[in-house]
Design a protein around this motif. Structure first.
Motif, PDB file in Angstrom:
ATOM      1  N   HIS A 116       1.415  12.115  -9.502  1.00  0.00           N
ATOM      2  CA  HIS A 116       0.550  13.286  -9.349  1.00  0.00           C
ATOM      3  C   HIS A 116       1.397  14.569  -9.344  1.00  0.00           C
ATOM      4  CE1 HIS A 116      -2.589  15.883  -7.687  1.00  0.00           C
ATOM      5  NE2 HIS A 116      -1.713  16.267  -6.771  1.00  0.00           N
ATOM      6  N   ARG A 117       2.435  14.596  -8.528  1.00  0.00           N
ATOM      7  CA  ARG A 117       3.308  15.780  -8.459  1.00  0.00           C
ATOM      8  C   ARG A 117       3.932  16.063  -9.823  1.00  0.00           C
ATOM      9  NH1 ARG A 117       4.739  13.447  -3.548  1.00  0.00           N
ATOM     10  NH2 ARG A 117       6.633  12.579  -4.457  1.00  0.00           N
ATOM     11  N   ARG A 118       4.376  15.030 -10.464  1.00  0.00           N
ATOM     12  CA  ARG A 118       5.023  15.194 -11.767  1.00  0.00           C
ATOM     13  C   ARG A 118       4.032  15.731 -12.808  1.00  0.00           C
ATOM     14  NH1 ARG A 118       8.992  11.029 -14.830  1.00  0.00           N
ATOM     15  NH2 ARG A 118       8.791  12.029 -16.840  1.00  0.00           N
ATOM     16  N   ARG A 119       2.830  15.178 -12.820  1.00  0.00           N
ATOM     17  CA  ARG A 119       1.823  15.610 -13.790  1.00  0.00           C
ATOM     18  C   ARG A 119       1.475  17.081 -13.603  1.00  0.00           C
ATOM     19  NH1 ARG A 119      -4.534  13.950 -13.914  1.00  0.00           N
ATOM     20  NH2 ARG A 119      -5.087  15.288 -15.652  1.00  0.00           N
ATOM     21  N   PHE A 120       1.222  17.475 -12.368  1.00  0.00           N
ATOM     22  CA  PHE A 120       0.750  18.835 -12.148  1.00  0.00           C
ATOM     23  C   PHE A 120       1.879  19.861 -12.065  1.00  0.00           C
ATOM     24  CE2 PHE A 120      -2.959  16.324 -11.042  1.00  0.00           C
ATOM     25  CZ  PHE A 120      -3.891  16.956 -11.858  1.00  0.00           C
ATOM     26  N   SER A 121       3.112  19.423 -11.912  1.00  0.00           N
ATOM     27  CA  SER A 121       4.218  20.365 -11.960  1.00  0.00           C
ATOM     28  C   SER A 121       4.547  20.753 -13.404  1.00  0.00           C
ATOM     29  CB  SER A 121       5.466  19.794 -11.269  1.00  0.00           C
ATOM     30  OG  SER A 121       6.001  18.725 -12.028  1.00  0.00           O
ATOM     31  N   ARG A 122       4.151  19.932 -14.336  1.00  0.00           N
ATOM     32  CA  ARG A 122       4.405  20.194 -15.760  1.00  0.00           C
ATOM     33  C   ARG A 122       3.339  21.067 -16.389  1.00  0.00           C
ATOM     34  NH1 ARG A 122       6.344  14.465 -18.323  1.00  0.00           N
ATOM     35  NH2 ARG A 122       8.253  14.275 -17.114  1.00  0.00           N
ATOM     36  N   GLN A 123       2.189  21.184 -15.746  1.00  0.00           N
ATOM     37  CA  GLN A 123       1.099  21.958 -16.335  1.00  0.00           C
ATOM     38  C   GLN A 123       1.298  23.440 -16.046  1.00  0.00           C
ATOM     39  OE1 GLN A 123      -2.606  20.417 -14.921  1.00  0.00           O
ATOM     40  NE2 GLN A 123      -2.569  18.697 -16.325  1.00  0.00           N
TER      41      GLN A 123
ATOM     42  N   VAL B 121       0.844  -1.197   0.000  1.00  0.00           N
ATOM     43  CA  VAL B 121       0.000   0.000   0.000  1.00  0.00           C
ATOM     44  C   VAL B 121       0.881   1.249   0.000  1.00  0.00           C
ATOM     45  CG1 VAL B 121      -1.622   1.378   1.385  1.00  0.00           C
ATOM     46  CG2 VAL B 121      -2.014  -1.076   1.084  1.00  0.00           C
ATOM     47  N   ASP B 122       1.861   1.271   0.891  1.00  0.00           N
ATOM     48  CA  ASP B 122       2.757   2.428   0.991  1.00  0.00           C
ATOM     49  C   ASP B 122       3.490   2.682  -0.323  1.00  0.00           C
ATOM     50  OD1 ASP B 122       1.967   2.790   3.606  1.00  0.00           O
ATOM     51  OD2 ASP B 122       3.718   1.765   4.450  1.00  0.00           O
ATOM     52  N   LEU B 123       3.968   1.625  -0.944  1.00  0.00           N
ATOM     53  CA  LEU B 123       4.660   1.768  -2.231  1.00  0.00           C
ATOM     54  C   LEU B 123       3.712   2.286  -3.320  1.00  0.00           C
ATOM     55  CD1 LEU B 123       6.849  -1.471  -2.284  1.00  0.00           C
ATOM     56  CD2 LEU B 123       7.677   0.889  -2.185  1.00  0.00           C
ATOM     57  N   THR B 124       2.522   1.736  -3.361  1.00  0.00           N
ATOM     58  CA  THR B 124       1.538   2.146  -4.367  1.00  0.00           C
ATOM     59  C   THR B 124       1.168   3.615  -4.197  1.00  0.00           C
ATOM     60  OG1 THR B 124       0.660  -0.105  -4.450  1.00  0.00           O
ATOM     61  CG2 THR B 124      -0.749   1.652  -5.312  1.00  0.00           C
ATOM     62  N   VAL B 125       0.878   4.004  -2.966  1.00  0.00           N
ATOM     63  CA  VAL B 125       0.489   5.396  -2.705  1.00  0.00           C
ATOM     64  C   VAL B 125       1.659   6.341  -3.000  1.00  0.00           C
ATOM     65  CG1 VAL B 125      -0.231   7.017  -0.897  1.00  0.00           C
ATOM     66  CG2 VAL B 125      -1.325   4.767  -1.072  1.00  0.00           C
ATOM     67  N   SER B 126       2.859   5.962  -2.610  1.00  0.00           N
ATOM     68  CA  SER B 126       4.034   6.806  -2.897  1.00  0.00           C
ATOM     69  C   SER B 126       4.218   6.990  -4.402  1.00  0.00           C
ATOM     70  CB  SER B 126       5.298   6.179  -2.312  1.00  0.00           C
ATOM     71  OG  SER B 126       5.252   6.206  -0.921  1.00  0.00           O
ATOM     72  N   TYR B 127       4.094   5.908  -5.160  1.00  0.00           N
ATOM     73  CA  TYR B 127       4.236   5.991  -6.606  1.00  0.00           C
ATOM     74  C   TYR B 127       3.163   6.905  -7.211  1.00  0.00           C
ATOM     75  CZ  TYR B 127       4.112   4.681 -11.506  1.00  0.00           C
ATOM     76  OH  TYR B 127       4.091   4.727 -12.875  1.00  0.00           O
ATOM     77  N   ARG B 128       1.911   6.746  -6.762  1.00  0.00           N
ATOM     78  CA  ARG B 128       0.823   7.568  -7.293  1.00  0.00           C
ATOM     79  C   ARG B 128       1.017   9.044  -6.941  1.00  0.00           C
ATOM     80  NH1 ARG B 128      -3.453   4.851 -10.047  1.00  0.00           N
ATOM     81  NH2 ARG B 128      -4.045   6.997 -10.374  1.00  0.00           N
ATOM     82  N   ARG B 129       1.512   9.322  -5.719  1.00  0.00           N
ATOM     83  CA  ARG B 129       1.788  10.714  -5.331  1.00  0.00           C
ATOM     84  C   ARG B 129       2.899  11.300  -6.206  1.00  0.00           C
ATOM     85  NH1 ARG B 129      -1.142  12.319  -1.270  1.00  0.00           N
ATOM     86  NH2 ARG B 129      -1.800  10.865   0.334  1.00  0.00           N
ATOM     87  N   TRP B 130       3.913  10.507  -6.502  1.00  0.00           N
ATOM     88  CA  TRP B 130       4.998  10.959  -7.361  1.00  0.00           C
ATOM     89  C   TRP B 130       4.449  11.308  -8.751  1.00  0.00           C
ATOM     90  CZ3 TRP B 130       6.877   8.448 -11.801  1.00  0.00           C
ATOM     91  CH2 TRP B 130       8.011   9.045 -12.366  1.00  0.00           C
TER      92      TRP B 130
END
Length: 188
Positions: free
Chosen positions: A178-185, A167-176
């Motif tokens: 998310h940050r990457r997607r919205f930092s590029r916009q 769970v921790d790995l999955t959530v960490s990956y999804r947060r990464w």
């Protein structure tokens, strides 16, 4: 199957059946439309909301945790189904769910909930809840919806008995992501 509508559920089926009966009994026109627009009611685990419309499968998806909760009444389930069926109707009419339209689409769906709740003998409380949501509309931007998804993801995966480390790995990956997607916009 109820009137040709497939219900896929391990838990909470009685509430869903009762909710559909309420829609049929108190708003037969909406019920006929629902049967034309929705193929199935699917109870699953949703990270970000108590329900969602899945246009690809023509399914009203309901969160199992919410459905089996003692505080969730058949009237509330009926109201939620009406809301999601309104999404189905709008999609069928060619109105999508793009970010620019999302606030207006949700307003329409909430107004349909309010109209339905007004028909129920015990619908006043539900109508007031929907009106309160309409007054204080949450942010439906892509970023806000993604953040709501991320905030509910951990609880959803733990509910499904996924090992904590995974769970921790999955959530960490999804947060990464998310940050990457919205930092590029670009910001508006």
């Amino acid at each position: 199957m109820i009137d040709g509508l497939l219900i896929i559920s391990d838990k909470g089926t009685d509430k869903i059946v009762e909710a559909l009966q309420l829609i049929r009994d108190f708003d037969p026109v909406r019920y006929r439309r629902l049967l034309g627009d929705v193929r199935q009611v699917f109870v699953t685990t949703l990270p970000a909301s108590v329900a969602q419309w899945a246009n690809s499968s023509k399914a009203c998806e309901l969160d199992e945790r919410h459905i089996i909760s003692e505080g969730t009444t058949p009237e509330l389930v009926a109201s939620i189904i009406v809301h999601e069926a309104t999404h189905a109707r709008l999609m069928r009419c060619g109105i999508g769910y793009e970010e620019a339209l999302r606030d207006r689409v949700e307003q329409v769906c909430l107004r349909r909930e309010i109209a339905f709740a007004a028909r129920l003998p015990t619908g006043k409380g539900r109508s007031q809840q929907a009106e309160a949501t309409l007054e204080a509309m949450p942010d439906f931007s892509d970023k806000a919806m993604s953040e709501r998804y991320l905030s509910g993801l951990r609880d959803a995966l733990l509910y499904l008995n996924m090992p904590t480390r995974l769970v921790d790995l999955t959530v960490s990956y999804r947060r990464w992501k998310h940050r990457r997607r919205f930092s590029r916009q670009p910001t508006n």
